[in-house]
Scaffold this active site. Sequence first.
Site, mmCIF file in Angstrom:
data_model
loop_
_atom_site.group_PDB
_atom_site.id
_atom_site.type_symbol
_atom_site.label_atom_id
_atom_site.label_comp_id
_atom_site.label_asym_id
_atom_site.label_seq_id
_atom_site.Cartn_x
_atom_site.Cartn_y
_atom_site.Cartn_z
ATOM 1 N N ASP A 49 -0.481 -1.767 -6.148
ATOM 2 C CA ASP A 49 -0.478 -2.600 -7.347
ATOM 3 C C ASP A 49 -1.788 -3.377 -7.452
ATOM 4 O OD1 ASP A 49 2.078 -1.834 -8.054
ATOM 5 O OD2 ASP A 49 3.035 -3.533 -7.053
ATOM 6 N N TYR A 77 2.650 -3.557 6.055
ATOM 7 C CA TYR A 77 2.074 -4.566 5.165
ATOM 8 C C TYR A 77 2.181 -5.952 5.792
ATOM 9 C CZ TYR A 77 2.714 -1.069 1.421
ATOM 10 O OH TYR A 77 2.684 0.064 0.646
ATOM 11 N N ASP A 91 6.359 -10.605 -8.931
ATOM 12 C CA ASP A 91 5.187 -11.169 -8.258
ATOM 13 C C ASP A 91 4.564 -12.241 -9.149
ATOM 14 O OD1 ASP A 91 3.552 -9.898 -10.180
ATOM 15 O OD2 ASP A 91 3.203 -8.166 -8.904
ATOM 16 N N ARG A 183 7.611 -6.041 -3.315
ATOM 17 C CA ARG A 183 8.003 -7.119 -4.235
ATOM 18 C C ARG A 183 9.505 -7.075 -4.525
ATOM 19 N NH1 ARG A 183 6.605 -4.741 -9.680
ATOM 20 N NH2 ARG A 183 5.630 -2.742 -9.212
#
Length: 310
Positions: A49, A77, A91, A183
């Site tokens: 993203d 991550y 987000d 997310r």
Amino acid sequence: MGRKPKKSPFQKHGVLVLNKPSGPTSTDCLNSIKRELKQYKIGHAGTLDPLAEGVLLVMLGQATKLGPYLLGHDKVYTGSLSIGRTTDTYDIQGTETSTGDISEITEKMVENEILHWNDLTSQEVPAYSAAKHNGKPLYELARKGEETPVKIKSIEIFDAEPLEVSLPMARFRVGCSAGTYIRSLVHSLGSRLGCGAVMESLRREESRPFRLSEAHNLDEVLADPEGFEARIIPLADALPHWHKFTVSENMSKSIKNGTRIPVGDIAADQEIIEGERAMFLESDGTALALMETKQIDGKLLWVILRGLWG
């Protein structure tokens, strides 16, 4: 008929492990490389993203054929979230849709909810995502204000852990199967706490088998055309977790003609079973083909998955 991609005498063949910056889309990064470095045959494995940064695998030239074999691997991550509100994109770049009271929320509660990610086996796909419905990306429907169907996908989470919690913020690390929406994990955490949560930042540390320590910053790549080739992992080394075998010139010709090769002719000294995969190389070390073993008429044979010759 579609236009053929423009050819460039500067075209490279291999994988660039890029450290994508936060801000531009993954496609924006590729377009910069295409335009500035004349890499017209280019693609990426595993999009990020715009908000996210970190490992983005850029496939150049013949390496664009490796997409299916680079896409499905686990990711790791690190990121941050804040509790007490929600947005339509899950987000901080989205439009705020609600706020929640966090006065009863403790740091221990947030830590426990991050650890709870390890128990999840499915998640809801965000409405603002590239997942498709009737051939159209969900984000197109969402941007038009149209109803987006709820899609549930299977996921695998491992090693999810809180790194630091200082309300309303929290930092975390999570390993997950390919295609997991971090997310959505954050959004689900906020739902369980009853106050909402949004993702503040995200960095992809690994797109296995490649790590952030191997990645090159986009601005450095673009500023150093002469050093570009040295940053690229050659096609022959782009699947380091696969077997690798070098074949003779005659066998190379046979493979290019589609001939299936008995396993004993290539790896007689190794125990190779059905379903094994390997990259075959020419005698000079250049990539020839991706191969897989299959039982055909009672014989275990190497068959072509994808030719890599020019």
